[in-house]
Design an enzyme around this catalytic site. Sequence first.
Site, PDB file in Angstrom:
ATOM      1  N   GLU A 118      33.976  49.830  23.483  1.00  0.00           N
ATOM      2  CA  GLU A 118      33.280  48.847  24.316  1.00  0.00           C
ATOM      3  C   GLU A 118      32.056  49.495  24.972  1.00  0.00           C
ATOM      4  OE1 GLU A 118      35.270  47.348  27.963  1.00  0.00           O
ATOM      5  OE2 GLU A 118      34.825  45.362  27.170  1.00  0.00           O
ATOM      6  N   GLU A 148      44.036  43.252  31.953  1.00  0.00           N
ATOM      7  CA  GLU A 148      42.990  42.715  31.088  1.00  0.00           C
ATOM      8  C   GLU A 148      41.895  43.772  31.023  1.00  0.00           C
ATOM      9  OE1 GLU A 148      39.981  41.639  29.772  1.00  0.00           O
ATOM     10  OE2 GLU A 148      39.652  40.110  31.322  1.00  0.00           O
ATOM     11  N   LYS A 157      41.936  43.410  46.044  1.00  0.00           N
ATOM     12  CA  LYS A 157      40.873  44.401  46.207  1.00  0.00           C
ATOM     13  C   LYS A 157      39.753  44.057  45.237  1.00  0.00           C
ATOM     14  CE  LYS A 157      39.326  47.996  44.479  1.00  0.00           C
ATOM     15  NZ  LYS A 157      37.876  47.875  44.693  1.00  0.00           N
ATOM     16  N   CYS A 164      34.141  40.906  29.421  1.00  0.00           N
ATOM     17  CA  CYS A 164      35.252  41.491  28.657  1.00  0.00           C
ATOM     18  C   CYS A 164      35.330  40.879  27.269  1.00  0.00           C
ATOM     19  CB  CYS A 164      36.560  41.319  29.408  1.00  0.00           C
ATOM     20  SG  CYS A 164      36.740  39.688  30.129  1.00  0.00           S
TER      21      CYS A 164
HETATM   22  P1  NAP Z   1      36.817  49.984  36.667  1.00  0.00           P
HETATM   23  O1  NAP Z   1      36.716  51.311  37.284  1.00  0.00           O
HETATM   24  O2  NAP Z   1      37.941  49.733  35.727  1.00  0.00           O
HETATM   25  O3  NAP Z   1      36.839  48.889  37.849  1.00  0.00           O
HETATM   26  C1  NAP Z   1      37.567  47.672  37.857  1.00  0.00           C
HETATM   27  C2  NAP Z   1      38.293  47.496  39.187  1.00  0.00           C
HETATM   28  O4  NAP Z   1      39.310  48.494  39.311  1.00  0.00           O
HETATM   29  C3  NAP Z   1      37.400  47.697  40.415  1.00  0.00           C
HETATM   30  O5  NAP Z   1      37.843  46.861  41.465  1.00  0.00           O
HETATM   31  C4  NAP Z   1      37.636  49.148  40.745  1.00  0.00           C
HETATM   32  O6  NAP Z   1      37.300  49.477  42.070  1.00  0.00           O
HETATM   33  C5  NAP Z   1      39.129  49.264  40.493  1.00  0.00           C
HETATM   34  N1  NAP Z   1      39.619  50.611  40.249  1.00  0.00           N
HETATM   35  C6  NAP Z   1      38.955  51.691  39.767  1.00  0.00           C
HETATM   36  N2  NAP Z   1      39.773  52.762  39.705  1.00  0.00           N
HETATM   37  C7  NAP Z   1      40.985  52.368  40.159  1.00  0.00           C
HETATM   38  C8  NAP Z   1      42.239  53.021  40.349  1.00  0.00           C
HETATM   39  N3  NAP Z   1      42.416  54.312  40.072  1.00  0.00           N
HETATM   40  N4  NAP Z   1      43.274  52.311  40.844  1.00  0.00           N
HETATM   41  C9  NAP Z   1      43.126  51.004  41.132  1.00  0.00           C
HETATM   42  N5  NAP Z   1      41.957  50.334  40.996  1.00  0.00           N
HETATM   43  C10 NAP Z   1      40.905  51.003  40.499  1.00  0.00           C
HETATM   44  O7  NAP Z   1      35.481  49.633  35.913  1.00  0.00           O
HETATM   45  P2  NAP Z   1      33.992  50.134  36.272  1.00  0.00           P
HETATM   46  O8  NAP Z   1      33.937  51.584  36.590  1.00  0.00           O
HETATM   47  O9  NAP Z   1      33.488  49.200  37.291  1.00  0.00           O
HETATM   48  O10 NAP Z   1      33.291  49.946  34.858  1.00  0.00           O
HETATM   49  C11 NAP Z   1      33.487  50.912  33.831  1.00  0.00           C
HETATM   50  C12 NAP Z   1      33.817  50.260  32.509  1.00  0.00           C
HETATM   51  O11 NAP Z   1      34.928  49.379  32.651  1.00  0.00           O
HETATM   52  C13 NAP Z   1      32.748  49.359  31.941  1.00  0.00           C
HETATM   53  O12 NAP Z   1      31.789  50.051  31.264  1.00  0.00           O
HETATM   54  C14 NAP Z   1      33.551  48.439  31.055  1.00  0.00           C
HETATM   55  O13 NAP Z   1      33.737  49.020  29.807  1.00  0.00           O
HETATM   56  C15 NAP Z   1      34.860  48.298  31.749  1.00  0.00           C
HETATM   57  N6  NAP Z   1      34.992  47.031  32.518  1.00  0.00           N
HETATM   58  C16 NAP Z   1      35.653  46.007  31.954  1.00  0.00           C
HETATM   59  C17 NAP Z   1      35.776  44.818  32.652  1.00  0.00           C
HETATM   60  C18 NAP Z   1      36.496  43.655  32.067  1.00  0.00           C
HETATM   61  O14 NAP Z   1      36.239  42.529  32.460  1.00  0.00           O
HETATM   62  N7  NAP Z   1      37.417  43.866  31.158  1.00  0.00           N
HETATM   63  C19 NAP Z   1      35.229  44.670  33.908  1.00  0.00           C
HETATM   64  C20 NAP Z   1      34.561  45.758  34.482  1.00  0.00           C
HETATM   65  C21 NAP Z   1      34.462  46.930  33.767  1.00  0.00           C
HETATM   66  P3  NAP Z   1      35.800  49.982  42.456  1.00  0.00           P
HETATM   67  O15 NAP Z   1      34.876  49.541  41.392  1.00  0.00           O
HETATM   68  O16 NAP Z   1      35.551  49.311  43.754  1.00  0.00           O
HETATM   69  O17 NAP Z   1      35.861  51.471  42.585  1.00  0.00           O
END
Ligand code: NAP
Length: 487
Positions: free
Chosen positions: A389, A256, A181, A290
């Site tokens: 972060e 991660e 996904k 990250c």
């Molecule tokens: P996120 O919600 O953690 O999204 C990452 C992935 O997880 C996306 O594919 C997302 O889908 C999915 N996801 C979200 N909720 C889920 C759930 N309940 N069950 C399973 N999968 C789920 O991150 P974001 O909202 O895009 O960003 C928010 C914060 O996350 C950022 O500000 C940053 O701090 C952190 N982040 C970290 C990384 C990293 O590389 N470590 C990458 C992205 C974000 P959808 O986005 O399609 O809803």
Amino acid sequence: MGSALHCAQTMQTLLIDGLWCTPDSETAIDVIDPSHDKTFSTIGRGSAADVDRAVAAARRASLGVWRNTSALERGRLLARAASLILEHADELAAIEARDTGKPLRQARAEIDVTVRYFEFYGGAADKVAGHVIPFLQGHQAIAVREPHGVTAHIIPWNYPAVMFGRSIAPALAAGNAAVLKPAEDACLTVLRIAQLLIDAGLPPGVLNIVTGLGSEAGAALSAHPDIDFITFTGSPQAGTLVQQAAALHHTPCVLELGGKSPQIVFDDADFDAALPAIVNAIVQNAGQTCSAGSRVLIARSRYDEWLARLAATFRELKVGVPEGNHACGPLINRRQWQRVAGLVDAAIGEGVERIATSSIASDAPQAGYFYAPTLLGNVPRTHPIAIEEVFGPVLCALPFDDEDDAVALANATSYGLVTGVWTRDGSRQSRVARQVRSGQVFINCYGAGGGVELPFGGVGKSGYGREKGLAALDEMSVIKTVVQRYE
Ligand code: NAP
Ligand code: MG
């Protein structure tokens, strides 16, 4: 499928059993160009029922065609995929730059990294070996490595193509069938590369993709009873939800979850070498990495001098559209812009000092989500901006007194992903590398993002398990011990 962009407009963005299909529901998700705040495509909103179909297809492939494909053939197939991705690198880079807003040159470099994942794990597929264990007289004991079966992969929007390669290449090399996904915010290169894998000869069902929301398709995938292993990259909050859902079926995970990575600059450092690396590690991808180096810890005796040099460099940087190849592009979406701006404004309201900001290029569209890289000083050690972060181009500078203080400060967050150490003193390099709580340590260099060969992952709130390098193949497979009595 002609191209991922065409495919996206038809909502045929789910790949199940080798066929592109529309989701169960008719609802579409807009794909937005963050440089212009404009919808330029749509993707399908996969449901739990779509996830069921994808997992069933992967299970069939795992028990059938893929189990009967030798490691040598799997490796050759991944190598063919690497060649095809490279052939389409310019097209893929253009899609990635539009979808995420990142500079075109950076997007092109990331396609090379994606190619490297398929090359590296293609070459490694037939080297996943077990071992023989000395055991009782008259017995032969062996530990063999087997695939988990069906693996689930939930990836973020910050490096879509790279994350796809990092997750899928080792999973397939180890003999798993996968369901992925991608993130709703950016997934078009993922769809295009999936088609290239099919073109390379990947049998139906070995790779399945369900586009959609994390709270729907992502949640359904992590809670699915027929998934054998999960990799997740994203926020600690979503990571917790994935972990909780996986626990219902005792599904193992690799998580991660980002970091607050420090760059420790000792008084004897070669600051000319450190300066561009420190700036790049936070500005690259607009800080949405990250392993971004989001804290610079500077020896107090050099703090004012080196902070001034950092500030001068920050002031020279420009942010703009992908074609401009500026230092970085926009943030991924409006919500992320508001979050970053809100965290910085709150910190400044509480006495943190804005030391320097970069500028936004004059031709950058007003509507784009551009945020100028910002250097912050006078940051209290326990302020949220110093320990949480931000996921934006925001660097916090903090002074330290001596080596013990530097290590304590480096370890003063709940995260532990990457640490940079800048010093000419060899003994100190080793001492500090051993004492920091961190999955990776770079000495007199810093590797935000790259290093396909290097095991990568965190401790604490940064998550657990290792991706990249040969370590990923250990995670993507499971040991079976076989004892045979022959006397
Ligand atoms: P996120 O919600 O953690 O999204 C990452 C992935 O997880 C996306 O594919 C997302 O889908 C999915 N996801 C979200 N909720 C889920 C759930 N309940 N069950 C399973 N999968 C789920 O991150 P974001 O909202 O895009 O960003 C928010 C914060 O996350 C950022 O500000 C940053 O701090 C952190 N982040 C970290 C990384 C990293 O590389 N470590 C990458 C992205 C974000 P959808 O986005 O399609 O809803
Ligand atoms: Mg987008």
